[in-house]
Enzyme design. Structure first.
Site, PDB file in Angstrom:
ATOM      1  N   LYS A 106       0.844  -1.197   0.000  1.00 12.47           N
ATOM      2  CA  LYS A 106       0.000   0.000   0.000  1.00 12.47           C
ATOM      3  C   LYS A 106       0.883   1.253   0.000  1.00 12.47           C
ATOM      4  CE  LYS A 106      -3.363   2.390   2.860  1.00 12.47           C
ATOM      5  NZ  LYS A 106      -4.120   2.417   4.101  1.00 12.47           N
TER       6      LYS A 106
ATOM      7  N   GLU B  43      10.779  -4.639   3.963  1.00 11.58           N
ATOM      8  CA  GLU B  43      10.795  -6.060   3.599  1.00 11.58           C
ATOM      9  C   GLU B  43      10.363  -6.264   2.148  1.00 11.58           C
ATOM     10  OE1 GLU B  43       9.400  -4.742   6.302  1.00 11.58           O
ATOM     11  OE2 GLU B  43       9.568  -6.067   8.046  1.00 11.58           O
TER      12      GLU B  43
ATOM     13  N   GLY C 149      -4.519  -1.578   5.455  1.00 13.93           N
ATOM     14  CA  GLY C 149      -3.742  -2.717   4.955  1.00 13.93           C
ATOM     15  C   GLY C 149      -4.342  -4.057   5.359  1.00 13.93           C
TER      16      GLY C 149
ATOM     17  N   GLU D 165      -3.488  -6.100  15.550  1.00 14.39           N
ATOM     18  CA  GLU D 165      -2.980  -4.803  15.085  1.00 14.39           C
ATOM     19  C   GLU D 165      -4.080  -3.746  15.232  1.00 14.39           C
ATOM     20  OE1 GLU D 165       0.284  -4.535  11.886  1.00 14.39           O
ATOM     21  OE2 GLU D 165      -1.417  -3.698  10.830  1.00 14.39           O
TER      22      GLU D 165
ATOM     23  N   HIS E 296      -4.368 -32.619  19.125  1.00 16.42           N
ATOM     24  CA  HIS E 296      -3.186 -33.401  19.481  1.00 16.42           C
ATOM     25  C   HIS E 296      -2.013 -32.504  19.843  1.00 16.42           C
ATOM     26  CE1 HIS E 296      -4.933 -37.249  18.204  1.00 16.42           C
ATOM     27  NE2 HIS E 296      -5.594 -36.488  17.343  1.00 16.42           N
TER      28      HIS E 296
HETATM   29  O1  F6P Z   1       1.249  -2.689   2.321  1.00 18.47           O
HETATM   30  P1  F6P Z   1       2.386  -2.054   3.015  1.00 18.47           P
HETATM   31  O2  F6P Z   1       2.338  -0.552   2.964  1.00 18.47           O
HETATM   32  O3  F6P Z   1       3.707  -2.568   2.503  1.00 18.47           O
HETATM   33  O4  F6P Z   1       2.309  -2.398   4.545  1.00 18.47           O
HETATM   34  C1  F6P Z   1       2.390  -3.702   5.013  1.00 18.47           C
HETATM   35  C2  F6P Z   1       1.916  -3.827   6.442  1.00 18.47           C
HETATM   36  O5  F6P Z   1       2.691  -3.021   7.304  1.00 18.47           O
HETATM   37  C3  F6P Z   1       1.883  -2.463   8.325  1.00 18.47           C
HETATM   38  O6  F6P Z   1       1.735  -1.108   8.071  1.00 18.47           O
HETATM   39  C4  F6P Z   1       2.497  -2.618   9.680  1.00 18.47           C
HETATM   40  O7  F6P Z   1       2.698  -3.932  10.018  1.00 18.47           O
HETATM   41  C5  F6P Z   1       0.540  -3.192   8.173  1.00 18.47           C
HETATM   42  O8  F6P Z   1      -0.521  -2.497   8.702  1.00 18.47           O
HETATM   43  C6  F6P Z   1       0.499  -3.386   6.703  1.00 18.47           C
HETATM   44  O9  F6P Z   1      -0.450  -4.337   6.359  1.00 18.47           O
END
Ligand code: F6P
Length: 541
Positions: A209, A215, A269, A355, A386
């Protein structure tokens, strides 16, 4: 404020619930059933496609009345209007919360700042549909003229958990593309996912978003590098598409405008799987299947919007959660789906619920003096039986559980399904009724076993469960289920008087990770506590 702020503990209903709790806390569920022959039929709701049975909860009709009163006093109905009406209820980010508009009928009007957002949603959906149809039919090909066979979704949090949960849940309905999800910045995750993939037939969907998430950007860069090394830079345009609100950043990454699927800042998100974030889902099950998912969610939206609280399944589920969290002092909630397809549902709900409602500041900016967000966990039955059911049955903690089951299996494996569902019903019955010392002693005597074993074999029972019994797992019923939990989150956030749609709590770690990364990559260390310093020195040497 879009609706009045309050302290739930200062309402009349809260005081009445506290007094009522004293009456009910030692009542055993078995006794509640014995004393009320109509209990099962009164504490249930029928919904097209499923039955919601909440009779195995430690509550009575009076509890429900008082909880509904709490919802009323804390302004739930007014808050619902603000939610569906496009008011900026995500106040700390200045945004509306309109994921429900993504599944509204095409002729609906959902106003945001005086503008109907539905036509724009429909336009983007049309773009998604034509893209999915072209990929699935093989008309849209990779750079070397081969049809796509594999899709790699790169995203994290809401840009991963929703799509992967739904894709796994609807594996039965998949149209043929193989889906892969890369979320962790752990390079091994990406490399394992790329292993064996043919770049000529692989489509990468980069979902973020914000398009600033470390990451996702790192994984997208590395995937691009892998791709360019194997194929060419010129081919990138045919194999990389993106979903984002941040078009300039996506373009800067090298993805062309026609390959960008936009979304809106009024979609959180963790509530975004219904938007273009669901592109991988649509590629997996086809656009018609995706529409069915949306239609299921829309049916739940309508029920939530229009039904009075006492008849309203998401409201009742939210209230049940509050009853255990705030009056019984329960810390966590178990979600136990009796279908392997829903194995990622607990992980998805962890983000959605924790969250959203893991907050300790109220809507006026003051610390709350009561408990908020539940800890959510779970695994599919029967595997969980289990694993951790021992603790639920005989441990010291109260863990209310949601049991989600289906009347039919998808492959029609009746023998297996009967066994699966026998376990489903047996567990909720056993959790409720338990097994008394007398029963155990009698059994041991009959079996000629030592009476000293009796205390270990006693089940106190009185462990609450809520049952959601669906007819069948399909896109429509899954849409209903997910929307139900989304609205449950909303209900609880309103009553707890917290902002459910921001997530400031994830920021600090992100900031510190940036400093630490430069520490790791440079010769010296900036100032840290002695433990962190020692660990960083160890890592670097
Ligand atoms: O879609 P983006 O902006 O990469 O964000 C990924 C995720 O990181 C967060 O902002 C924080 O974990 C979430 O709310 C969101 O879903």
């Amino acid at each position: 404020m879009s609706f009045p702020s309050h302290n739930p503990t200062e309402t009349k209903a809260w005081a009445a619930l506290e007094a009522h709790y004293q009456e009910i806390k030692h009542k055993h569920l078995t006794e509640l059933f014995q004393n009320d022959p109509n209990r099962a039929s009164e504490l249930k709701k029928e919904f097209p496609g499923f039955l919601f049975d909440y009779s195995k909860n430690r509550m009575t009709k009076k509890t429900v009345e008082l909880l509904v009163q709490l919802a009323k006093e804390t302004g739930l109905d007014q808050a619902k209007q603000a939610y569906f009406g496009g008011e900026k209820i995500n106040e700390t980010e200045g945004r509306a919360v309109l994921h429900t508009a993504l599944r509204s009928p095409a002729n609906a009007a959902v106003e945001l700042d005086g503008k109907n957002v539905v036509p724009e949603v429909q336009e983007v959906k049309a773009k998604m549909k034509s893209f999915c149809d072209a990929v699935l039919s093989g008309n849209k090909k990779g750079s070397s003229g081969k049809a796509f066979t594999d899709v790699v979704n790169i995203g994290i949090g809401g840009s991963d958990l929703g799509p992967v949960m739904i894709t796994e849940a609807l594996a039965y309905y998949q149209k043929g593309l193989r889906l892969h999800f890369v979320s962790n910045v752990d390079g091994d995750h990406l490399q394992e996912s790329l292993k064996g993939l043919d770049p000529e037939t692989t489509l990468f969907v980069v979902v973020s978003k914000s398009f600033t998430t470390q990451e996702t950007l790192a994984n997208a860069q590395s995937a691009r590098k892998w791709f360019v090394e194997k194929l060419s830079t010129e081919a990138v345009g045919d194999h990389f598409i993106a979903v984002s609100t941040n078009i300039p950043q996506v373009e800067a990454f090298g993805i062309e405008a026609q390959n960008i699927f936009p979304m809106w800042d009024w979609v959180g998100g963790r509530f975004s799987l219904w938007s273009t974030v669901g592109l991988s889902v649509a590629l997996a099950i086809g656009f018609d299947g995706f529409e069915e998912l949306l239609a299921g969610a829309a049916a739940m939206d309508q029920h939530f919007k229009e039904s009075p609280s006492e008849e309203n399944i998401p409201v009742l589920m939210g209230l049940i959660g509050i009853w255990y969290n705030n009056f019984f002092g329960a810390e966590s909630v178990g979600v136990i789906p009796y279908t392997q397809y829903l194995h990622r549902l607990p992980a998805y709900l962890q983000q959605a619920i924790m969250e959203s409602n893991g907050k300790s500041t109220d809507r006026n900016g003051n610390p709350v003096d009561y408990q908020t967000g539940e800890i959510v966990w779970g695994e599919p039955g029967t595997n969980s039986q289990h694993a951790f059911f021992q603790l639920i049955h005989q441990g010291t903690k109260l863990i209310p559980c949601d049991f989600i089951g289906y009347k039919k299996s998808l492959y029609g494996e009746k023998e297996h399904h009967d066994k699966l569902m026998a376990n489903f019903f047996a567990q909720t019955e056993a959790l409720m009724n338990g097994r008394s010392l007398e029963e155990v002693q009698e059994e041991l005597k009959n079996q000629g076993q030592g009476a000293h074993l009796a205390p270990f074999k006693v089940f106190a029972g009185n462990k609450p469960t809520t049952t959601l019994l669906f007819d069948q797992l399909n896109p429509h019923s899954l849409g209903m289920l997910v929307a139900l939990y989304e609205h449950r989150i909303f209900v609880q956030g309103v009553i707890w008087n917290i902002f459910s749609y921001d997530q400031w709590g994830v920021e600090l770690g992100k900031i510190l990770a940036k400093t630490i990364l430069s520490d790791i990559q440079s010769d010296s260390l900036t100032s840290h506590d002695s433990s962190t310093t020692q660990l960083l020195q160890r890592y670097k040497n």
